[in-house]
Design a protein around this motif. Structure first.
Motif, PDB file in Angstrom:
ATOM      1  N   ALA A   1       0.805  -1.234   0.000  1.00  9.35           N
ATOM      2  CA  ALA A   1       0.000   0.000   0.000  1.00  9.35           C
ATOM      3  C   ALA A   1       0.832   1.275   0.000  1.00  9.35           C
ATOM      4  O   ALA A   1       0.291   2.358   0.196  1.00  9.35           O
ATOM      5  N   GLY A   2       2.127   1.155  -0.229  1.00  8.55           N
ATOM      6  CA  GLY A   2       3.026   2.312  -0.171  1.00  8.55           C
ATOM      7  C   GLY A   2       2.594   3.500  -1.011  1.00  8.55           C
ATOM      8  O   GLY A   2       2.642   4.637  -0.564  1.00  8.55           O
ATOM      9  N   ASN A   3       2.138   3.242  -2.251  1.00  2.05           N
ATOM     10  CA  ASN A   3       1.796   4.341  -3.170  1.00  2.05           C
ATOM     11  C   ASN A   3       0.299   4.568  -3.314  1.00  2.05           C
ATOM     12  O   ASN A   3      -0.135   5.362  -4.142  1.00  2.05           O
TER      13      ASN A   3
ATOM     14  N   LEU B 120      -1.025   8.204  -2.764  1.00  2.00           N
ATOM     15  CA  LEU B 120      -0.594   9.084  -3.862  1.00  2.00           C
ATOM     16  C   LEU B 120      -1.436   8.830  -5.115  1.00  2.00           C
ATOM     17  O   LEU B 120      -1.890   9.769  -5.780  1.00  2.00           O
ATOM     18  N   GLU B 121      -1.658   7.544  -5.426  1.00  2.00           N
ATOM     19  CA  GLU B 121      -2.444   7.180  -6.617  1.00  2.00           C
ATOM     20  C   GLU B 121      -3.869   7.722  -6.524  1.00  2.00           C
ATOM     21  O   GLU B 121      -4.415   8.233  -7.502  1.00  2.00           O
ATOM     22  N   LEU B 122      -4.461   7.596  -5.320  1.00  2.00           N
ATOM     23  CA  LEU B 122      -5.828   8.085  -5.132  1.00  2.00           C
ATOM     24  C   LEU B 122      -5.896   9.613  -5.230  1.00  2.00           C
ATOM     25  O   LEU B 122      -6.847  10.157  -5.778  1.00  2.00           O
ATOM     26  N   ALA B 123      -4.866  10.294  -4.706  1.00  2.00           N
ATOM     27  CA  ALA B 123      -4.815  11.762  -4.782  1.00  2.00           C
ATOM     28  C   ALA B 123      -4.716  12.214  -6.237  1.00  2.00           C
ATOM     29  O   ALA B 123      -5.405  13.146  -6.663  1.00  2.00           O
ATOM     30  N   GLN B 124      -3.867  11.509  -7.013  1.00  2.00           N
ATOM     31  CA  GLN B 124      -3.710  11.846  -8.443  1.00  2.00           C
ATOM     32  C   GLN B 124      -5.010  11.576  -9.201  1.00  2.00           C
ATOM     33  O   GLN B 124      -5.407  12.362 -10.061  1.00  2.00           O
ATOM     34  N   PHE B 125      -5.676  10.479  -8.851  1.00  2.00           N
ATOM     35  CA  PHE B 125      -6.946  10.127  -9.512  1.00  2.00           C
ATOM     36  C   PHE B 125      -8.004  11.196  -9.239  1.00  2.00           C
ATOM     37  O   PHE B 125      -8.727  11.626 -10.145  1.00  2.00           O
TER      38      PHE B 125
END
Length: 503
Positions: free
Chosen positions: A380-382, A385-390
């Motif tokens: 779950a490290g990224n 960040l992935e959800l914020a970018q999405f």
């Protein structure tokens, strides 16, 4: 009859004097000069201490809070309807304390630790002060063990450690209590004692929570401290301290405890009511100046104890209610500054059907990945960040008529990641299940499915792993690492399940 001589009479008198025991008792007595609104003004009580329990002659107990030059301001711990002007008041010489014991587990008590569940008295041979000093710097160690909530959105991105203080904040009816109760349900079999403190709640809401705990078998390791909305302000103010004293009893016995304060906004309002009636000067939003100290001295009692003291822990999850999402109000900003992070629940997300309605963007854990096992960090490290970018990409894509394929794919992946974070109430997931779910979504295995199929597939995958591939769970639980072997087993299970998947 022989008349006794002088020396014999002297001997008899001496013997009587030696046997005579005189006991001097000194009482600190005062007289009520004014009574009303749960506050008594008492003249006398010269040697009374701040926070001392006092007894009125008709049986009501009170706490001396205001020590003024001409009188003492006493708040009543009851209705005190029979107290009149010129009634006598006696100091007890005791600071407010409650009985504590193992027998409190599974019981519902009030702010005085008296049972209110109709199951009779609770045996206790020990007492603890309601207001104990918080552990000092040397008595603590940094947080390093995870406290799993069973909620994938929290355990993956806003991890909580044993001994941490994590605020749950949001508007009314956004699922704050649900997050807290799900965390308690997830402690089954984790050797964690839970204390749920309900302050100023409706009796029906507290009854519903207790019923859920009983049905799910959580009352075996839980104590509920409840002061309902119709309780005197004094008892609502004391309830969190009573809960903390019960949790501390176990913490200092090398046990792990979790305490929920639901909610501290109501406690602050009760304290404001008391303070204004005691004629203390009001400050911002009419709260007294020491309202920050009210919460800091409570929340500082949560700690991870040093190895010298047995490494017990007390994890606090205070709840604070906001008005229209205003986190800059007085009580929310106070509690945010005391805690080690906050979980923000958004009314917009809740109304959009995202439950738990956690706004991952502004939620944070200041302990961070120190409170996660290595396997969760690997998977779950990224994710955050992935959800914020999405979220950002989704906002911008609304203004564009043509979207290129890479953006389309990124949006599709993001929507599936958001879907896998949705979770029904009272259905906590084990850390092994969470790792499997996050890996499946983050590596694109859900991209071929429709969004409506995601939850069903993940549910079936978890059951399939449990029944057909128990090795995956064994590897994670024993090593706490997402090894290559665990990854191979999980990949096989996902591919097999995708072929067999039936909606």
């Amino acid at each position: 009859m022989k008349t006794p001589k002088g020396h014999e009479i002297l001997k008899i008198i001496r013997a009587h004097i030696e046997k005579y025991k005189r006991e001097a008792r000194v009482y600190n007595i005062g007289i009520v000069t004014q009574i009303g609104d749960g506050i008594a003004r008492v003249h006398g009580l010269v040697t009374v201490m701040s926070g001392e329990l006092v007894e009125f002659n008709e049986g009501t107990t009170g706490i001396a809070l205001n020590l003024e030059s001409k009188n003492v301001g006493v708040v009543l711990m009851g209705n005190g309807l029979k107290i009149k002007e010129r009634s006598l008041v006696k100091g007890t010489g005791k600071i407010a304390q409650i009985p504590v014991s193992e027998d409190y587990l599974g019981r519902v008590v009030n702010a005085l630790a008296e049972p209110i569940d109709g199951r009779g008295p609770i045996p206790a041979s020990e007492f603890r002060l309601i207001e104990s000093p918080a552990p000092g710097i040397i008595s603590r160690r940094s947080v390093y063990e995870p406290l799993q909530t069973g909620l994938i959105a929290i355990d993956a991105m806003i991890p909580i450690g044993r001994g941490q203080r994590e605020l749950i904040i949001g508007d009314r009816q956004t699922g704050k209590t649900a997050v807290a109760t799900d965390t308690i349900l997830n402690q089954k079999g984790q050797n964690v004692i839970c204390v749920y403190v309900a302050i100023g709640q409706r009796a029906s809401s507290v009854s519903q929570v207790v019923t859920t705990f009983r049905e799910k078998g959580a009352m075996e390791y839980t104590i509920v401290v409840a002061e309902m909305a119709d309780s005197p302000a004094t008892l609502q103010y004391l309830a969190p301290y009573t809960g903390a004293a019960l949790a501390e009893y176990f913490m200092y016995r090398e046990r792990h405890t979790l305490i929920i304060y639901d909610d501290l906004s109501k406690q602050a309002q009760a304290y404001r009511e008391m303070s204004l009636l005691l004629k203390r000067p009001p400050g911002r939003e009419a709260y007294p100046g020491d309202v920050f100290y009210l919460h800091s001295r409570l929340l500082e009692r949560a700690a991870k104890l040093s190895s010298y003291l047995g490494e017990g822990s007390m994890t606090a999850l205070p709840i604070v209610e906001t008005q229209a999402g205003d986190v800059s109000a007085y009580i929310p900003t106070n509690v945010i500054s005391i805690t080690d992070g906050q979980i923000f629940l958004s009314a917009d997300l809740f109304n959009a059907g995202i439950r738990p309605a956690i706004n991952v963007g502004i939620s944070v854990s200041r302990v961070g990945s120190a409170a996660q096992i290595k396997a969760m960090k690997q998977v779950a490290g990224n994710l955050k960040l992935e959800l914020a970018q999405f979220t950002e990409l989704e906002t911008f894509s609304q203004f564009s008529s043509t979207i290129e394929n890479t953006t389309k794919n990124q949006l599709a992946r993001g929507r599936r990641l958001r879907e896998l974070l949705k979770q029904s109430q009272s259905e906590p997931l084990s850390v092994e299940e969470q790792i499997a779910i996050i890996y499946t979504g983050a590596n694109g295995y859900l991209d071929a499915l429709e969004i409506g199929q995601v939850k069903d597939f993940l549910k079936q995958l978890c059951s399939y792993l449990k029944d057909k591939k128990p090795k995956f769970q064994e590897i994670i639980s024993s090593t706490k690492v997402f090894t290559e072997e665990a990854e191979v087993v999980l990949k096989e299970a996902i591919q097999e399940k995708l072929k067999l998947f039936v909606v």
